[in-house]
Write an enzyme that holds these catalytic residues in place. Sequence first.
Site, PDB file in Angstrom:
ATOM      1  N   LYS B 222       0.808  -1.219   0.000  1.00 43.27           N
ATOM      2  CA  LYS B 222       0.000   0.000   0.000  1.00 43.27           C
ATOM      3  C   LYS B 222       0.842   1.270   0.000  1.00 43.27           C
ATOM      4  O   LYS B 222       2.052   1.250   0.248  1.00 43.27           O
ATOM      5  CB  LYS B 222      -0.957  -0.020   1.195  1.00 43.27           C
ATOM      6  N   ARG B 256      -4.540  -9.815   4.575  1.00 45.48           N
ATOM      7  CA  ARG B 256      -4.968  -9.740   3.179  1.00 45.48           C
ATOM      8  C   ARG B 256      -3.747  -9.376   2.344  1.00 45.48           C
ATOM      9  O   ARG B 256      -3.170  -8.307   2.528  1.00 45.48           O
ATOM     10  CB  ARG B 256      -6.077  -8.702   3.030  1.00 45.48           C
TER      11      ARG B 256
END
Lengths: 170, 287
Positions: B222, B256
Site C-alpha cells: 500500500k 490480506r
Amino acid sequence: MRVVLVPGVLALLPEYAGLEDPVAELRAACVAAVGWLGADPVVLADPQGERVARALLTQAQAGGAPATGSGGGVVAGAPPARVLVVGNGSARRTEKAPGFLDGRATAFDEALGASLRAGRPEVDARLAAELWASVTGIERMADLGDLGPAQVDYDDDPFGVQYWVLRWQT
Amino acid sequence: MTLRLGRHEFPDTATLMMAIVNRTPDSFYDKGATWAEDKAFERVALVAAQGAEIVDIGGIKAAPGVEIGVAEERSRVVDFVARVRESFPDLVISVDTWRAEVGSAVCAAGADLINDAWGGADPELVDAAAEAGAAIVCTHTGGVTPRTRPYRMEYDDVVAAAIADTVAYAERAIAAGVDPASVVVDPAHDFGKNTFHSLEVTRRLGELVATGYPVLVSLSNKDFVGESLDLPVGERLTGTLAATAVCALAGARIYRVHEVVETRHTVDMVDTIAGRRPPKRAIRGLQ
C-alpha cells in the site's frame, strides 16, 4: 531386576517440543522401554539426564504403556527391582555433530556399545569427556553387577551423537 | 472464541492468509493480470497451493475510475465464486464488495465472507450477510464514499475513531443477525487515512486487538508503505513484511495479501518469537 538405558537427549523434553518431533523414532523406543520397565525406578543419571528420565516416565504413563510391578524404591541392602540409566555415546562422530569430528569417536562407541550389549559396561572416563560422551549414569551401572546380554531397541547416531536404547532383565 | 467464516471454522490460535484475487482490469498492483477468468482461476489454484486459507475475490478496484454498476460487478464475480467453490471446497471464499445485492448473490454462489472495504456504505449489507449465514469484515474508512481517496482528512485520534467505527459496525452486524463468531474488524490502512494515520494504526494495532474481535490487516504494497520508504508499487514487499511483523506481534489474525508465502513466513516467525507457536522442528543444541 529390569534395567533400561536411554540417551539424555534434551529434545525428548516437553519444553523443547516443536510442531514436528525430530526424534520421533527414538522417543517411541524410549517410551516403550520405560513403559516395560515400570513405574518408580531408581534413576542413574547426571542432573540433565535425570530430567530426561522423569519426562520419559511421564510420557510412558500418559501413553498408557504397561507399568509392570509395583513400587521400585530401594530397599536397604537389597538390589533395586527397576533401574533407569541415562547415558549415551560420543557427540563427536561427524563434522556436523555438536562436537565436530573426532576420529576416535567411532572406536570408542563401538567398544562402549559392545560392553553395554554384553551387560558389563566398561568406560574410559577421560576419553569419554574428550569425546562428549555422557557416561555418568553408565559408570554407576557397575554396582548392578553382570546384567547379561541386552535387548537392543535402538542403536543409531542421527545427529552425529551415538544413542542406544537397551533393556536387560536378570 | 472460535472464528466461523461461513462453512469453515478456525481455532483462536490460527492466523489466516487471505490472498487477493482481482477480477479487475485495473487494480493497482497486478494491473489486470488476473482480469481474464482463467487467469484469476489460475491465481486461486496458485495461492491455494501456497497455503492461503482464504481467497478475497474483488470485481472493482478500490481507487477511483470507471463506474462499475451492479450488473457488471455481478458478472465479474458471481459465476467465478461458484467455479471456485466447486473446485476448492476447503477454501474460504471472501468477496470484496460493499453492495448488499452483490453480497447476497455471491453468498448464494458459495461465498463464506463479505469483505466490506468501505465501512458499511450500504446499510443493507449486514442483512445480506446475516441471511446467508456469512461472515463480514467491518472496516474503518472515516465515512468516505466508496472509491474515493482521502483528502485532508484528520482525526482527533485515528485509532479511537477506528475502534469506535469498527465496533459500532460489528454491533450493527450482530444486531442484524450475523453470528458474533463471524465478525471481523479491519482498521483499513490507507482508506480514509494519510500515511501518518496508517502508521499510527499499525503502531497501536494492539488497541484494536483488545476489542476482542479478530483483526484483519490489509497492508500489502500500500501507499503508506510506499511513502514511508519512497518506493513505487513493485518494490514494497520488504516494507509490507515489516508492517506485517508489527501487526502480527500485536495479535492480528487475518492478513490480506498479494504475497502468500512471504507473509506466512513472516507471521509464523513473529508468532514463534512471541511464544504463541512452537518452532516447526527444533534440534539445534538439543541432540
